[in-house]
Design an enzyme around this catalytic site. Structure first.
Site, PDB file in Angstrom:
ATOM      1  N   ASP A   1       0.839  -1.192   0.000  1.00 42.20           N
ATOM      2  CA  ASP A   1       0.000   0.000   0.000  1.00 42.20           C
ATOM      3  C   ASP A   1       0.878   1.247   0.000  1.00 42.20           C
ATOM      4  O   ASP A   1       1.957   1.238  -0.590  1.00 42.20           O
ATOM      5  CB  ASP A   1      -0.957  -0.039   1.199  1.00 42.20           C
ATOM      6  CG  ASP A   1      -2.290   0.607   0.893  1.00 42.20           C
ATOM      7  OD1 ASP A   1      -2.352   1.850   0.865  1.00 42.20           O
ATOM      8  OD2 ASP A   1      -3.282  -0.120   0.686  1.00 42.20           O
TER       9      ASP A   1
ATOM     10  N   HIS B   1      -3.963   5.973   3.986  1.00 40.90           N
ATOM     11  CA  HIS B   1      -4.523   4.813   3.294  1.00 40.90           C
ATOM     12  C   HIS B   1      -3.892   3.534   3.821  1.00 40.90           C
ATOM     13  O   HIS B   1      -4.557   2.673   4.383  1.00 40.90           O
ATOM     14  CB  HIS B   1      -4.336   4.935   1.783  1.00 40.90           C
ATOM     15  CG  HIS B   1      -5.173   3.987   0.991  1.00 40.90           C
ATOM     16  ND1 HIS B   1      -4.790   2.690   0.733  1.00 40.90           N
ATOM     17  CD2 HIS B   1      -6.389   4.131   0.402  1.00 40.90           C
ATOM     18  CE1 HIS B   1      -5.725   2.081   0.022  1.00 40.90           C
ATOM     19  NE2 HIS B   1      -6.707   2.936  -0.191  1.00 40.90           N
TER      20      HIS B   1
ATOM     21  N   SER C   1     -11.010  -0.728  -0.617  1.00 42.41           N
ATOM     22  CA  SER C   1      -9.723  -0.738   0.087  1.00 42.41           C
ATOM     23  C   SER C   1      -9.908  -1.080   1.554  1.00 42.41           C
ATOM     24  O   SER C   1      -9.009  -1.622   2.190  1.00 42.41           O
ATOM     25  CB  SER C   1      -9.055   0.637  -0.006  1.00 42.41           C
ATOM     26  OG  SER C   1      -8.425   0.825  -1.241  1.00 42.41           O
TER      27      SER C   1
END
EC number: 3.4.21.-
Length: 762
Positions: free
Chosen positions: A150, A226, A540
């Site tokens: 990621d 994220h 996600s």
């Protein structure tokens, strides 16, 4: 994959921006030819010694470029652990030349991917306060290593505290790499055991040459939220009394709170979040060698989707090698829904995850002057607002007349276009803006800044009141929390939908999990919050939820293959929510969810731990699938590195016979017969009976209709004959096929479309 950022002013702009490090080579005639990163894929490695593999890569480049120096300067990555290949700076003509080498499977240009959370696991039946169940049977995933590809990690987050964890597993071969504001001795521990970063195919290791903002870190530390959110959702430790600006207050944890986490930063803050395929493959190669037990990747490419071994779909390549080595790979189904054919990461060896809502919502009460109260979808956290109400058609009409008022407007535009209302709001000093837009499951918390989103239905109700009332008023209250049965579970509108246009015989997505309003760790700097936790939405977020469950399943069943783990998730998934209520599919219109929305259904982790039967798939089965999909035998040979040239059987097998825990027939005209094989992982002496719910207008015949297992018979096959009663082309109809022994229900979804006229879309 897309994530919803909690602050009202921060909108993601998703686009495929290919930013290449450009150099030039002189070619014949004195012209200059641009060099860029290409990936040279060589399939399965021939040596177990990584140094020998890298040496062979350099020799190949030396023969192409003419010198060891040029070869050394050209190479970017050497893939030498899970498979063989390298990334290098080449001109197009050099790439074409090396593609003709007999050892080369494919040469592909470096391509770019995009990035796609307290109550989540309780909702799925994994409460840590319950002494029984998968969570405790698996010892909360103790010593399972989750590899996360990621955008990096915020290591100071309490979600990565290692309190109570034992020594790092001896099988771990990975490392933590020092970098900007990242000290491996300080920031890695017994929870965060690995942290690498990959940038060489994008830019040099300094900010001057990279074109990235100063807020980005040249290390495994992430700048925007994220990767931290994803990693903590999958395997974060217990943290008490956390929330996002007062929402989701409680104890937060990941799906496997005692698992170890290894982070591989492959995405960078550029114009958008840029994830280069050459770096992704290198990270997957390293993860395989490091000893991770599973890999989760919340990354994908924009539409159109690509074939399993397409030249631009390198995630599938890397996943194939990981799965062949017993490492399951999970990936996000994408956020381009709710339209058909929008699901991403469609290779049959990948576990592809869709996103649903939870039984939790934070609506904002809007009370009109006639005492009618509506619930807005935006969670507003701030002081109560009261004021006169007015309507405008566009931001340009938000004149000084709006000063001190609450403004209602309608829009058909994107979230980005809605930012115009924010600017005008402050210019004219309005109290608040209520924006009516199409229904959207991406939550943005409005914290102190009164931007309220409603759907068209609520917007119309407010407009009708406004239009017939001489002095319309409204009160906006701080959001309230709703939990439980009253909140319907839905497949989120953004979640990528089937069918699978590239491999239509493979059902995608595989399963669904909560991916809306997920609270998890974040980067406090970019979130504008001191707590370091945030609400985000997207596939996600649902993907690491399932990754946490797979970590638990691996702890309980270490001998199960990736296909068996996937089968257990699909065949035990539920088409209803935990309260027994139907699951809906959100979109332009709401409908009951079907397999193209959520695959087998909403994951049920406790049942997945004891599925009864599993549909297993070997590497040879996948090779036969590639044969059936008309891939070149040389490609298949190189990918799997068989000792002799691989030969597809003649006649070629049917794609329908890949032993998937689903049956999808996209072109049914005449009767077809296919085979499925199940392995008993339940009680030794078991008798399974058949239950079939056929799709509308479709006949299903199964032989045998009873399966008898004992100590000598653990694997059995059955044949399914499918015929249609439709006389013209039909839409897809859905059904199910279930084997039950009275305590287990092993269900696979059926999806069938009649096509009397091929290649004719009615």
């Amino acid at each position: 994959m897309m994530s919803s950022i909690v602050s009202w002013w921060f909108f993601w702009v998703i686009s495929a921006v290919c930013i290449l490090k450009v150099e030039f080579n002189i070619v014949e005639g004195g012209a200059y030819e641009e060099t860029k990163v290409h990936i040279v894929y060589l399939g399965e490695k021939e040596h177990n010694d990584p140094e020998l593999v890298t040496s062979s890569h350099l020799r190949m480049l030396e023969s192409l470029l003419g010198s060891k120096k040029d070869a050394s300067e050209s190479i970017v990555h050497s893939y030498r652990n899970g498979f063989s290949g390298f990334a290098a700076h080449l001109t197009d003509s050099q790439a074409e030349q090396i593609s003709e080498h007999p050892d080369v499977v494919q040469v592909t240009p470096n391509t770019f991917y995009e990035l796609q959370t307290t109550r989540t696991f309780d909702y799925l039946g994994l409460s840590h306060s319950t002494p029984k169940g998968l969570l405790h049977e698996a010892k909360m995933g103790e010593d399972i290593i989750i590899g996360v590809l990621d955008s990096g990690v915020w290591p100071e987050s309490q979600s990565f505290n290692d309190k109570g964890l034992g020594p790092i597993p001896k099988r771990w071969k990975g490392m933590c790499v020092d970098g900007e504001d990242f000290d491996s001795k300080k920031h890695c521990n017994k929870k965060l055991i690995g942290a690498r970063y990959y940038m060489d195919s994008l830019f040099r290791r300094n900010k001057t040459d990279s074109g990235i903002p100063d807020t980005e870190y040249m290390s495994a530390r992430e700048s925007l939220p994220h990767g931290t959110h994803v990693a903590s959702t999958a395997g974060g430790s217990f943290v008490s009394n956390v929330s996002d600006n007062g929402f989701g207050v409680g104890t937060i944890r990941g799906g496997a709170p005692r698992a170890r986490i290894a982070v591989y930063k492959v995405c960078w803050q550029r114009v958008d979040r840029t994830c280069a395929s050459a770096d992704i493959i290198k990270a997957m190669d390293d993860a395989i060698a490091d000893g991770v037990d599973l890999i989760t990747i919340s990354i994908g490419r924009p539409n159109p989707v690509l074939t399993e071994v397409d030249v631009y779909n390198q995630i599938s390549y890397g996943a194939f090698h990981a799965v062949a080595k017993g490492i399951p790979v999970l990936s996000a189904g994408g956020n381009f829904g709710p339209g058909a054919y929008t699901v991403q990461n469609i290779a049959p060896w990948i576990i592809t995850v869709a996103a649903t809502t939870l039984d939790r919502w934070y609506p904002t009460p809007l009370t009109l002057g006639n005492n009618v109260t509506l619930m807005a979808r935006t969670p507003y956290k701030g002081n109560e607002i009261q004021g006169d109400l007015m309507f405008v058609y566009s931001p340009d009409e938000m004149t000084s007349a709006a000063k001190g008022k609450v403004v209602l407007t309608f829009t058909t535009g994107s979230e980005e276009s809605q930012a115009g209302y924010v600017t005008k709001l402050f210019q004219v000093e309005a109290k608040s803006v209520i924006i009516a837009a199409k229904r959207n499951d991406v939550i943005k918390v409005s914290e102190g800044l009164p931007i309220i989103m409603v759907d068209y239905e609520h917007g119309s109700t407010i407009w009708k009141y406004l239009s017939i009332t001489r002095m319309p008023t409204i009160k906006i209250s701080s959001a309230i929390a709703l939990n439980g049965r009253l909140v319907a579970t839905k497949v989120a509108d953004f979640s990528g939908r089937g069918p699978n246009s590239i491999s239509p015989y493979v059902l995608k997505p595989d399963v669904a999990a909560p991916g809306v309003a997920i609270v998890a760790a974040s980067t406090p700097e970019s979130m504008g919050t001191e707590e370091g936790f945030a609400i985000q939405s997207g596939t996600s977020m649902s993907t690491p939820v399932v990754a946490g469950l797979v970590a638990l399943l691996r702890a309980v069943h270490p001998d199960w293959s990736p296909a068996a783990l996937k089968s257990a998730l699909i065949t035990t998934a539920s088409t209803t929510d935990p309260y027994g209520e139907p699951i809906f599919s959100e979109g332009m219109t709401r409908k009951l969810a079907d397999p193209f929305d959520f695959g087998g259904g909403l994951v049920n982790p406790n049942k997945a731990a004891d599925p009864g039967l599993v549909y297993d798939i070997s590497a040879e089965d996948y090779r036969l699938f590639l044969c059936a999909s008309h891939y070149d035998e040389k490609q298949i040979t190189k990918i799997s590195k068989t000792h002799t040239p691989y030969r597809c059987p003649s006649p070629k097998p049917s794609m329908l016979d890949l032993n998937l825990p689903s049956i999808t027939i996209p072109f049914l005209k005449e009767d077809v017969t296919l085979t499925r094989t199940v392995t008993n992982v339940g009680p030794v002496d078991s008798v399974y009976k058949l239950i079939v719910e056929p799709p509308l207008g479709v006949k299903i015949s199964v032989t045998p209709n009873t399966l008898l297992f004992n100590s000598n018979v653990k694997i059995l096959s059955y044949k399914v004959t499918v015929s249609t009663t439709h006389k013209s082309n039909s839409i897809y109809y859905f059904g199910s096929l279930t084997w039950t022994d009275g305590s287990h229900k092993v269900t696979i979804p059926l999806s069938v479309r009649t096509q009397m006229l091929m290649y004719f879309d009615q």
